[in-house]
Design a protein around this motif. Structure first.
Motif, mmCIF file in Angstrom:
data_model
loop_
_atom_site.group_PDB
_atom_site.id
_atom_site.type_symbol
_atom_site.label_atom_id
_atom_site.label_comp_id
_atom_site.label_asym_id
_atom_site.label_seq_id
_atom_site.Cartn_x
_atom_site.Cartn_y
_atom_site.Cartn_z
ATOM 1 N N THR A 288 0.826 -1.208 0.000
ATOM 2 C CA THR A 288 0.000 0.000 0.000
ATOM 3 C C THR A 288 0.858 1.255 0.000
ATOM 4 O O THR A 288 0.605 2.213 -0.754
ATOM 5 C CB THR A 288 -0.924 -0.007 1.231
ATOM 6 O OG1 THR A 288 -1.728 -1.188 1.219
ATOM 7 C CG2 THR A 288 -1.823 1.215 1.242
ATOM 8 N N LEU A 289 1.883 1.254 0.851
ATOM 9 C CA LEU A 289 2.768 2.417 0.924
ATOM 10 C C LEU A 289 3.526 2.613 -0.387
ATOM 11 O O LEU A 289 3.686 3.753 -0.857
ATOM 12 C CB LEU A 289 3.748 2.237 2.087
ATOM 13 C CG LEU A 289 4.799 3.339 2.276
ATOM 14 C CD1 LEU A 289 4.124 4.695 2.467
ATOM 15 C CD2 LEU A 289 5.701 3.019 3.455
ATOM 16 N N ARG B 50 2.390 6.819 -6.843
ATOM 17 C CA ARG B 50 1.411 7.799 -7.352
ATOM 18 C C ARG B 50 1.882 9.226 -7.112
ATOM 19 O O ARG B 50 1.575 10.131 -7.894
ATOM 20 C CB ARG B 50 0.049 7.571 -6.690
ATOM 21 C CG ARG B 50 -0.710 6.367 -7.235
ATOM 22 C CD ARG B 50 -2.171 6.435 -6.819
ATOM 23 N NE ARG B 50 -2.318 6.339 -5.369
ATOM 24 C CZ ARG B 50 -2.504 5.209 -4.702
ATOM 25 N NH1 ARG B 50 -2.583 4.057 -5.378
ATOM 26 N NH2 ARG B 50 -2.641 5.211 -3.392
ATOM 27 N N SER B 51 2.628 9.407 -6.017
ATOM 28 C CA SER B 51 3.132 10.742 -5.695
ATOM 29 C C SER B 51 4.498 11.011 -6.318
ATOM 30 O O SER B 51 5.073 12.082 -6.099
ATOM 31 C CB SER B 51 3.228 10.910 -4.174
ATOM 32 O OG SER B 51 1.985 10.692 -3.555
ATOM 33 N N HIS B 52 5.033 10.039 -7.085
ATOM 34 C CA HIS B 52 6.328 10.165 -7.747
ATOM 35 C C HIS B 52 7.451 10.433 -6.734
ATOM 36 O O HIS B 52 8.343 11.255 -6.977
ATOM 37 C CB HIS B 52 6.300 11.278 -8.805
ATOM 38 C CG HIS B 52 5.225 11.109 -9.831
ATOM 39 N ND1 HIS B 52 5.275 10.138 -10.817
ATOM 40 C CD2 HIS B 52 4.036 11.760 -10.010
ATOM 41 C CE1 HIS B 52 4.193 10.204 -11.569
ATOM 42 N NE2 HIS B 52 3.419 11.187 -11.102
#
Length: 483
Positions: free
Chosen positions: A277-278, A284-286
């Motif tokens: 998950t992390l 997604r946040s690059h």
């Protein structure tokens, strides 16, 4: 720290409440120390790849003036230790490549001798040395020489880090005098050591060594280890001999029927969900994983848990009446975990088990014997039938020839224990030769080796070396080790 024969080394965690000036001195020393490690490693590797024999120490008189001569001595010893570790691992991989090759027995023996002496780059023009250079070139492409520019640890011996009793101090038991870049002006840092240090100095015949390891990490800043020495324990002459099989669902399975560490897999599965998950959130946040404090903390939590569980269980074995532990090559991978988790657990597990087994041998007198684990999970200890179909499920072993039934991991540990009676534990022969030998022995032991209990027919020639090559080495189902 340089190894001495018949001497065991111990490391104890320590903290140091240094002021900002002393912290700045350490911060300035680390990048220069790294630069020195890179320089020293280049010198050692040039000697090795030119075919020469590595000396015990390196003459540093002509070295650059970044560091003092005493600091250069510590740097070159640390670099040599890293290279020695690299060579030890490549020696194992080299032997594995030779084992699995189709080379002639005479060629294999020559390569084993070259490998044992680490003469991979010796400039001889015979066929064996040419082959050795090809193999080590391939292995070096897979794992290059240690990259000391990334090192976060400074291993300081007594010439530049002198550990002393705090004669007049009230709050601190130990002080360490450390040489810095400001020559002639060393700093004295207080040390708060692990409480076990003083206990073992008084009880276990340990002696404080003039040696300090300073490590810098983004999460914890500077951490320290102080070292002690003690005479190695005399090998035990009485006690049991047990085989040990590694795993994840049961961390250790022993040949006397015990499954240890059964709760580890459930804990790792929960952490695996957190890790995935992390990782997705960071992607997604690059944000690179290495730059995330949350990711590094979770990674460290997993490594520490595996290490603590490994140490706890092996300490329990060391306290029992056991004189010898027979082990396999370590592999903690499991089909139920992600590749990222497998990588973390495998590295942490290998390192923890290797250190703890060495500790049991040095300090408890428990002999550790290594064997080749090929096909130990498929071999029947009752009749010798070796077939992938014997491993019905991850936990169940049932022989298709004689019907012998046992927990699969315990069965593997018993085969590991039995393999110690083979010459050199079969460590120097390949999987195909092991399979052919096991099937030939089974054919001689059973009156009708071509008919199994379940009624399925197996070709008679399957017991010959020729058909052992065509006989499928069936991959085990997910989560099952294909030994």
């Amino acid at each position: 720290m340089p190894s001495k024969r018949n001497v065991s080394y111990h490391a104890y965690n320590a903290a140091s409440p240094m002021n900002n000036r002393k912290l700045a001195e350490f911060d300035c020393l680390l990048p220069v120390w790294r630069r020195g490690l890179v320089f020293a490693m280049g010198g050692w590797t040039r000697v090795l790849t030119s075919g020469g024999e590595l000396p015990r120490w390196m003459d540093t008189k002509s070295f650059p003036g970044w560091l003092s001569k005493r600091q250069w001595d510590s740097v070159t010893r640390q670099a040599k230790g890293a290279l020695d570790s690299w060579m030890e691992l490549r020696e194992t991989e080299f032997r594995r490549v030779v084992n699995g090759s189709s080379l002639s027995p005479d060629m294999k023996r020559e390569l084993y001798d070259i490998n044992r002496r680490h003469e991979w780059w010796k400039p001889e023009d015979d066929e064996a040395h040419r082959m050795a250079r090809r193999i080590i070139k391939h292995l070096r492409k897979q794992v290059p020489f240690p990259r000391m520019g990334r090192c976060r640890t400074m291993s300081m011996d007594g010439k530049i880090a002198r550990v002393e009793d705090a004669m007049n101090a009230v709050h601190y038991r130990w002080w360490v005098t450390v040489s810095t870049l400001d020559r002639g002006r060393p700093i004295r840092i207080p040390i708060i050591a692990d409480p076990r240090l003083e206990e073992n100095l008084a009880v276990n015949n340990e002696t404080l060594a003039n040696h300090l390891q300073a490590t810098h990490t983004p999460e914890e800043g500077w951490t320290f280890h102080v070292m002690t020495t003690s005479p190695k324990a005399t090998p035990r002459r009485t006690g049991e001999i047990i085989g040990v099989d590694w795993g994840v669902q049961s961390l250790f399975a022993t040949s006397d029927g015990r499954l240890l560490g059964l709760g580890l897999y459930a804990w790792l599965s929960e952490r695996d969900v957190e890790l995935e998950t992390l990782t997705k959130e960071l992607n997604r946040s690059h944000i690179p994983c290495r730059e995330s404090k949350r990711y590094r903390r979770l990674n460290k939590r997993i490594r520490d848990h595996v290490t603590n569980e490994t140490n706890r269980l092996l300490n329990r074995l060391g306290e029992q009446d056991i004189k010898e532990i027979v082990v396999e090559e370590l592999d903690f991978r499991h089909g139920g975990l992600t590749r990222r988790m497998n990588r973390i657990v495998s590295r942490a597990g290998r390192n923890a088990v290797k250190r703890k087994l060495q500790d049991l041998q040095d300090n408890k007198g428990v002999t550790v014997t290594k064997v080749n684990p090929a096909y130990t999970s498929q071999e029947c200890p009752n009749c010798g039938c070796t077939d992938p179909r014997n491993r019905k499920t991850r936990d169940l072993f049932r022989c298709i020839c004689c019907g012998y039934t046992l927990h699969a991991d315990i069965n593997a540990s018993r085969n590991i224990r039995a393999r110690r009676s083979r010459r050199d534990g079969w460590r120097f022969i390949g999987r195909k030769q092991i399979l052919a030998t096991l099937r030939n022995e089974h054919g001689e032991r059973c009156s009708r080796p071509d008919h199994h209990r379940d009624g399925r027919h197996v070709a008679k020639s399957a017991t010959t070396p020729r058909n052992a090559k065509t006989s499928p080495e069936v991959k085990a189902p997910n989560g099952i080790k294909n030994h």
